[in-house]
Design an enzyme around this catalytic site. Structure first.
Site, PDB file in Angstrom:
ATOM      1  N   SER A 446      23.860  47.040  14.737  1.00 36.86           N
ATOM      2  CA  SER A 446      24.047  47.973  13.628  1.00 36.86           C
ATOM      3  C   SER A 446      25.524  48.344  13.502  1.00 36.86           C
ATOM      4  CB  SER A 446      23.157  49.199  13.831  1.00 36.86           C
ATOM      5  OG  SER A 446      23.155  50.032  12.704  1.00 36.86           O
ATOM      6  N   ASP A 498      15.735  43.527   6.613  1.00 34.37           N
ATOM      7  CA  ASP A 498      16.604  44.585   7.129  1.00 34.37           C
ATOM      8  C   ASP A 498      17.452  45.193   6.014  1.00 34.37           C
ATOM      9  OD1 ASP A 498      18.349  46.209   8.476  1.00 34.37           O
ATOM     10  OD2 ASP A 498      19.042  44.688   9.881  1.00 34.37           O
TER      11      ASP A 498
END
Length: 664
Positions: A446, A498
């Site tokens: 991330s 995602d």
């Protein structure tokens, strides 16, 4: 579609948003009214107790008051059900009904006070059933009044009192007078201050310094710019996302997905390379996940983690000089040891220090792969969120590499912080002194994946054999030239749909335009869209046959405002300033396009057989390109596919099926 205008100001609620809450209150009021009517009928003629005269009057007035409220609610719900999101004309009488309903709160409040006084009067000695019923009535009245006040606070728009609307920067040149220019400046400045106050309120629990204040202003300006040309209320956005999800599912049911199909078949060399990279990614994802410390370890081992950490953490700790930042009870370091399987002596440096633009990381020796691993933590705190949201672009110039490249500002500052620690504090020199033959590998998930990627670019000249594995990095990270340059040493791993990997300002602008278009073209009322959408998300089934974005409407029709509120008919709604003409529809984006780093491995769920107590999910992986991630996909898994445990599970599943056929 526009915010409702009552009391001379705009509110963050639409005229078609009263159906579901109004129907719920209507049901409560009907049950309440029938209960009071039954109570009055049963005890009629028995109000000769002390205080009974007031009770008789109280119940009669309450019945009349509840009947009036029920009538007002019925009319309010019925009118709110009319029309569509883009056609509020049939609901133009709703403000008057709303005034009537709000006016009825005054006698209800007075009667709730009267009921409370009657109940608290010690001289009242009526039947206990009657007293309990009045107590319940008083409590119900106060609960409804309190929830109404909370609802008003939630839908209050601080900018609703402005007599103008937001204007985008692109129309500055159309202002014809200094007065108009001053008005525009005041509106923008007020909007920025409102967003800044909201951000400060959300971050009230963290210590704020100059860096925070600069970040607050920058993020507030970003939000102001993004929302300045829309008049959508939150329920409009929810309905738009539901419609987009169902439209997307209909398109995915087609036998072919052009954006996922490469124009040539993969060579065996590429397939072998993919197998190797998947094996490496599965190994290094453990380090990226370990950087989250005890929150990740407890999340993945909820029943045994605390016992293991309490038993093992205290004895395994490097010297104090190797750790910076707070690690109370040694839980973070103990979790890192458990997840990675390393020994405490394998760690060169561990930093738990966390501020805006300064994120935790650790440096460790990986003897299995003969690598010095720099693992950067992802988003886990308010400071990290501020770093994520500092999404302005800034130049990154590298000698002997590129003249110019654009990068995400907040993540670049975080990478600069770690770069200074690694180089200026001699951390990497210390590591290579211990293991000079090892290679350098940088990993992160991330925010950590984005930071690791930019850090790898900065260190590439000094360490030519460097490798970087970025798991679920942010989509708006690098300009095209930098993204192409990183294909030689960075591998990005993305799972499914995602959201973060597709998150960039151009993609967000595209999502906003898609929402505006699809709700403008839908001929269903909003409450039906929301109810059908909830059923579809929870129970599944076939997507509803809603029109697609441009079905049934010409391009010219899309350029016209669809608002029928009388107060807004004269002025063009800001919702459509982005659709004002075709040049706006096809104009260059306000934000530069930024892309994912390096070569991209896209892991998708191939099949899933769920049972009562277990689930068997099969994954497939393929080399992909940045074009696949140029649009945000709406899905219940758009958040879960980003979670580190899901990424690790997918990689482990693929690495265990190393010999299976993987199609590109």
């Amino acid at each position: 579609m526009p915010g409702l205008v009552v009391f001379g100001r705009r509110w963050a609620i639409g005229s078609d948003d009263f159906v579901l809450p109004g129907a719920f209150e209507l049901l409560v009021r009907l049950v309440w009214w029938m209960g009071i009517l039954a109570l009055y009928t049963v005890h009629k003629g028995q109000f000769n107790c002390p205080g009974g005269g007031l009770l008789h009057s109280y119940l009669l007035v309450l019945l009349v008051l509840l009947a009036s409220i029920i009538c007002a609610l019925s009319a309010l719900v019925y009118v709110s059900m009319q029309g569509t999101i883009s056609n509020p004309g049939p609901r133009k009488s709703l403000p008057k009904l709303l005034y009537t309903r709000l006016f009825l709160y005054l006698p209800e409040f007075i009667w709730a006070v009267v009921g409370a006084v009657w109940v608290s009067d010690s001289s009242v000695h009526c039947e206990k059933t009657v007293i309990n019923a009045v107590v319940g009535t008083v409590i119900a009245s106060w609960i409804i009044i309190i929830f109404t006040i909370i609802g008003v606070v939630i839908v209050f728009d601080p900018l609703g009192g402005k007599k103008t609307f937001y204007l985008t920067d692109s129309v500055n040149r159309n202002l014809e007078s200094s007065q108009s220019g001053q008005l525009l400046y005041n509106v923008k400045n007020t909007a920025t201050r409102v967003w800044e106050k909201r951000i400060r309120l959300l971050c009230c629990c963290i210590v704020q310094d100059d860096d925070h204040r600069v970040a607050f202003t920058s993020i507030a300006e970003l939000f102001r710019t993004y929302f300045s040309d829309t008049d959508l209320v939150p329920s409009d956005i929810a309905a738009g996302l539901i419609l987009l999800h169902q439209e997307q599912d209909k398109m995915e049911s087609c036998p072919k997905e052009p954006e996922e199909v490469l124009c040539h078949s993969p060579s065996s060399l590429a397939a072998d390379d993919l197998d190797v990279e998947l094996e490496n990614a599965a190994h290094y994802m453990l380090f990226a996940a370990a950087a989250y410390g005890w929150p990740y370890y407890i999340y993945t081992n909820p029943f045994t983690a605390l016992c293991k950490l309490n038993g093992d953490c205290c004895g395994n700790r490097p010297t104090d000089s190797d750790i910076t930042g707070s690690d109370r009870h040694n839980f973070h370091f103990g979790s890192i040891l458990k997840i990675t399987g390393l020994q405490y002596r394998d760690f060169i440096h561990i930093s738990f220090h966390n501020k805006i633009y300064e994120i935790p990381f650790f440096v460790a020796l990986d003897h299995k792969k003969e690598a010095i691993v720099v693992a950067v933590r992802g988003t886990l705190s308010f400071e990290d969120i501020l770093t994520d949201l500092s999404a302005d672009c800034e130049d990154l110039t590298l000698e002997d590499v590129l003249e110019n490249g654009f990068v995400h500002k907040g993540i670049t500052q975080a990478a600069n912080y770690i770069y200074r620690k690694l180089i200026n504090d001699g951390i990497l020199n210390q590591a290579f002194t211990i293991a000079p033959e090892y290679k350098l590998v940088i990993v992160g998930h991330s925010l950590g994946g984005g930071t690791a990627s930019i850090l790898a670019i900065m260190l590439r000249n000094s360490f030519p054999t460097l490798r970087c594995y970025a798991f679920s990095p942010p989509g708006g990270l690098l300009s095209k030239s930098l993204a192409d340059y990183t294909k030689h040493f960075i591998v990005s791993v993305i799972v499914g749909k995602d959201l973060v990997a597709r998150l960039s300002m151009p993609n967000m602008e595209d999502l906003k335009r898609r929402i505006v278009r699809i709700v403008a073209n839908c001929n269903k009322p909003k409450y039906r869209i929301l109810l059908r959408g909830c059923w579809y998300e929870v129970c599944g089934g076939d997507p509803d046959n809603f029109p697609t974005e441009l079905d049934g409407r010409s391009q010219d029709a899309l350029t016209q405002p669809l608002l029928a509120e009388e107060s807004l008919m004269v002025h063009r709604s800001p919702s459509y300033s982005a659709l004002e003409d075709e040049s706006h529809l096809n104009s260059p984006p306000q934000y530069p396009h930024l892309y994912l780093p390096g070569k991209i491995i896209h892991i998708v769920e191939e099949s899933s057989s769920r049972r009562l107590c277990s689930s068997d999910i099969k994954y497939t992986a393929r080399w992909s390109n940045e074009g696949v991630f140029s649009s945000i996909l709406i899905s219940p898994k758009m958040i879960t596919d980003h979670m580190p445990d899901v990424v690790l599970k997918a990689l482990n599943s693929l690495s265990q099926e190393h010999g299976s056929c993987i199609s590109c």
